[in-house]
Design a protein around this motif. Structure first.
Motif, PDB file in Angstrom:
ATOM      1  N   VAL A  57       0.826  -1.217   0.000  1.00 19.88           N
ATOM      2  CA  VAL A  57       0.000   0.000   0.000  1.00 19.88           C
ATOM      3  C   VAL A  57       0.857   1.263   0.000  1.00 19.88           C
ATOM      4  O   VAL A  57       0.458   2.301   0.545  1.00 19.88           O
ATOM      5  CB  VAL A  57      -1.005   0.012   1.181  1.00 19.88           C
ATOM      6  N   LEU A 316      -8.330  -1.766  -0.102  1.00 18.06           N
ATOM      7  CA  LEU A 316      -8.934  -2.366  -1.300  1.00 18.06           C
ATOM      8  C   LEU A 316     -10.040  -1.480  -1.859  1.00 18.06           C
ATOM      9  O   LEU A 316     -10.139  -1.249  -3.070  1.00 18.06           O
ATOM     10  CB  LEU A 316      -9.486  -3.755  -0.977  1.00 18.06           C
ATOM     11  N   GLU A 317     -10.880  -0.973  -0.973  1.00 11.03           N
ATOM     12  CA  GLU A 317     -12.012  -0.130  -1.400  1.00 11.03           C
ATOM     13  C   GLU A 317     -11.536   1.164  -2.045  1.00 11.03           C
ATOM     14  O   GLU A 317     -12.131   1.646  -3.015  1.00 11.03           O
ATOM     15  CB  GLU A 317     -12.905   0.179  -0.202  1.00 11.03           C
ATOM     16  N   SER A 318     -10.445   1.720  -1.528  1.00 10.07           N
ATOM     17  CA  SER A 318      -9.939   2.993  -2.057  1.00 10.07           C
ATOM     18  C   SER A 318      -9.101   2.800  -3.330  1.00 10.07           C
ATOM     19  O   SER A 318      -8.818   3.757  -4.038  1.00 10.07           O
ATOM     20  CB  SER A 318      -9.083   3.699  -1.003  1.00 10.07           C
ATOM     21  N   GLY A 319      -8.709   1.554  -3.592  1.00  8.13           N
ATOM     22  CA  GLY A 319      -7.840   1.294  -4.730  1.00  8.13           C
ATOM     23  C   GLY A 319      -6.363   1.370  -4.392  1.00  8.13           C
ATOM     24  O   GLY A 319      -5.510   1.106  -5.240  1.00  8.13           O
ATOM     25  N   LEU A 320      -6.053   1.755  -3.151  1.00 11.66           N
ATOM     26  CA  LEU A 320      -4.654   1.823  -2.733  1.00 11.66           C
ATOM     27  C   LEU A 320      -4.009   0.445  -2.813  1.00 11.66           C
ATOM     28  O   LEU A 320      -2.856   0.299  -3.227  1.00 11.66           O
ATOM     29  CB  LEU A 320      -4.561   2.380  -1.305  1.00 11.66           C
ATOM     30  N   ASP A 322      -4.354  -2.752  -4.862  1.00 12.33           N
ATOM     31  CA  ASP A 322      -4.957  -3.191  -6.122  1.00 12.33           C
ATOM     32  C   ASP A 322      -4.941  -4.718  -6.179  1.00 12.33           C
ATOM     33  O   ASP A 322      -3.878  -5.343  -6.134  1.00 12.33           O
ATOM     34  CB  ASP A 322      -4.168  -2.615  -7.296  1.00 12.33           C
ATOM     35  N   LYS A 324      -5.207  -6.559  -8.538  1.00 10.67           N
ATOM     36  CA  LYS A 324      -4.494  -7.055  -9.721  1.00 10.67           C
ATOM     37  C   LYS A 324      -3.044  -7.415  -9.416  1.00 10.67           C
ATOM     38  O   LYS A 324      -2.418  -8.184 -10.145  1.00 10.67           O
ATOM     39  CB  LYS A 324      -4.526  -6.001 -10.832  1.00 10.67           C
ATOM     40  N   SER A 343       5.883  -1.151 -11.128  1.00 11.85           N
ATOM     41  CA  SER A 343       4.784  -0.181 -11.055  1.00 11.85           C
ATOM     42  C   SER A 343       5.268   1.219 -11.420  1.00 11.85           C
ATOM     43  O   SER A 343       4.549   1.996 -12.066  1.00 11.85           O
ATOM     44  CB  SER A 343       4.146  -0.188  -9.656  1.00 11.85           C
ATOM     45  N   SER A 347       3.920   3.523 -14.575  1.00  7.14           N
ATOM     46  CA  SER A 347       3.455   4.896 -14.365  1.00  7.14           C
ATOM     47  C   SER A 347       4.147   5.858 -15.320  1.00  7.14           C
ATOM     48  O   SER A 347       3.505   6.740 -15.917  1.00  7.14           O
ATOM     49  CB  SER A 347       3.717   5.313 -12.913  1.00  7.14           C
TER      50      SER A 347
END
Length: 489
Positions: A57, A316-320, A322, A324, A343, A347
């Protein structure tokens, strides 16, 4: 000896060759317990407060989110808890509006029975360049004074000149110094080379050795051979640090333990696996009832896990966090890339609208690494190599070079494992001079200058060190802190 096989990544087929160091001395897969290390209790270093959350995260876990778990963590009986250093310092100041020194003091007040451990980048301290010896000395002193017990010291190039000052200062001030062998796969990195590094660290007076595998490259039998050799040639306790990126780390830990490893780095289940460490509960269960039993209670670990489940769900909910990236990444086996490096490259390519050239960049990374003397890919060298690979694909090979790439070629980060060719040096720095001394020998004392520059913002001696390592980020934090204090008066 090497293993060759084919893999399919992103619809493309690649021939992969993984060297297994010391294969000639490998133990047979059917080894009996008599060929293993004598029975010994294995220690666990818990990474959830530092490397686990850094890997999954982006080091965004706040002290407030950690704090409810402190009492439960302290009751486990861990060998140590890694909770500071690495990217935590930068993240606290830059993103969380927290004073990293206050986080350290808070955890120290709460952990009555567990040793606190941090990661230090040698002469880089916690930054991305070399600092003067007086900065290293002051940082080590304040770290120990504020609650750190064990300082793990590494250098991205395995240049032992860059770790000696921090190690000797740690020992002089009564701290526990752990020296690092940064693990990588390259033509020059044999068991003998790693043993040579270990002997240098032992002569410096380290209390233990850590094998630092940042990309999950350790295979089980290579781990066995390396640990067995280190145990034979040194008298130091051995700790293994790996990442689950390639799916190998748990197996490698077990073989390392059989060879005599004393401590393994693990993460509590909500923040385990993927680019993080093997799961604490899983490793404890695997060793339970064996000669290597950790003597840690699984129910107590479950209590710790419950504190971090809501933190994971929120991420997980915030996308922090991922979903994937939670699987096994075979690219790490092919290209030796830490997850965070991949990553970062993605970017950079997105920003340049060149994501379709991702595979080209992946294939360029090993070439750049070879050109630059086979540096292990760990902060800051992973960022240097990755960014230069992106530039090479975007603009042509070494048409444009970052200042960090130039500094690496000049020797400003230390000595390369393999000499950089005259051709590559000419391409990158032309006729500019290189250095062969310890880089910090060229840096005048810095602390007095830093103190003078921020004298109006200093509220504690530690502020000078925050500014020394992250000048603009720390200054922004100091201004924000002052505004908050004025607002609450």
């Amino acid at each position: 000896m090497s293993n060759k096989f084919s893999m399919n990544v992103g619809g493309k087929s690649f021939d992969v060759e993984i060297e297994e160091i010391g294969a000639g001395s490998r133990q047979d897969a059917a080894s009996t317990s008599s060929s293993m290390a004598p029975a010994h209790k294995v220690g666990i270093m818990e990474t959830v407060l530092r490397d686990a959350q850094q890997s999954l995260v982006a080091t965004r876990m706040t002290t407030k989110e950690m704090e409810p778990a402190f009492e439960a963590i302290d009751a486990i009986g861990y060998h140590s808890i890694e909770m500071w250093g690495g990217a935590t310092f930068d993240s606290c100041l830059r993103f969380l509006h927290e004073d990293p020194w206050e986080r350290l003091r808070t955890i120290h007040r709460s952990m009555k029975h567990t040793r606190l451990q941090m990661l230090l980048r040698g002469q880089n301290v916690l930054g991305y360049k070399n600092y003067a010896d007086d900065v290293v000395d002051a940082f080590v002193e304040k770290s120990l004074k504020n609650g750190i017990d064990i300082i793990r010291v590494f250098d991205a190039l395995n240049d032992m000149r860059n770790v000696e000052r921090a190690i000797r200062t740690t020992k002089k001030l009564g701290g526990i110094a752990q020296g690092c062998i940064v693990y990588t796969i390259a033509p020059t990195y044999t068991v003998d080379k790693y043993v040579g590094i270990a002997r240098e660290l032992e002569q410096m007076g380290v209390d233990s050795l850590a094998i630092k595998d940042m990309a999950g490259l350790l295979t089980p039998y290579a781990t066995y051979d390396l640990v067995a050799a280190l145990k034979k040639m040194t008298s130091l306790p051995i700790q293994i640090h790996s990442h689950y990126t390639t799916g190998l780390a748990g197996q490698s830990y077990l073989k390392g333990i059989e060879a005599g490893a004393d401590v393994i780095d693990c993460a509590i289940s909500p923040f385990a696996l993927a680019t993080s460490q093997p799961c604490t509960e899983t490793m404890v269960a695997a060793l339970k009832g064996t000669p290597y039993d950790t003597e840690i209670d699984l129910e107590a670990l479950n209590a710790v896990a419950q504190f971090f489940m809501p933190v994971r769900e929120k991420a997980l909910e915030s996308g922090l966090l991922d979903a994937k990236v939670m699987g096994v990444d075979v690219n790490a086996l092919i290209y030796q890339l830490p997850g965070g490096m991949i990553s970062n490259m993605v970017s950079q390519l997105k920003q340049a609208n060149m994501l379709d050239r991702y595979q080209e960049v992946l294939q360029e990374v090993p070439k750049v690494r070879a050109d630059l003397g086979y540096p292990p890919l760990v902060t800051p060298t992973s960022q240097i190599v990755g960014t230069q690979a992106v530039f090479n694909v975007m603009m042509g090979r070494y048409v444009q070079c970052t200042k960090e790439t130039k500094a690496l070629v000049k020797g400003e980060y230390g000595r390369a494992s393999v000499p950089i060719s005259d051709e590559i040096r000419q391409l990158i720095i032309g006729d500019e001079p290189t250095i062969d001394c310890r880089p910090a020998d060229l840096i005048e004392p810095q602390m007095a200058k830093f103190r003078e520059e921020i004298k109006e913002y200093i509220q504690q001696d530690e502020d000078v060190l925050s500014y020394a390592i992250f000048p603009q980020v720390a200054l922004d934090f100091f201004k924000w802190r002052k505004e908050q204090q004025e607002h609450t008066v």
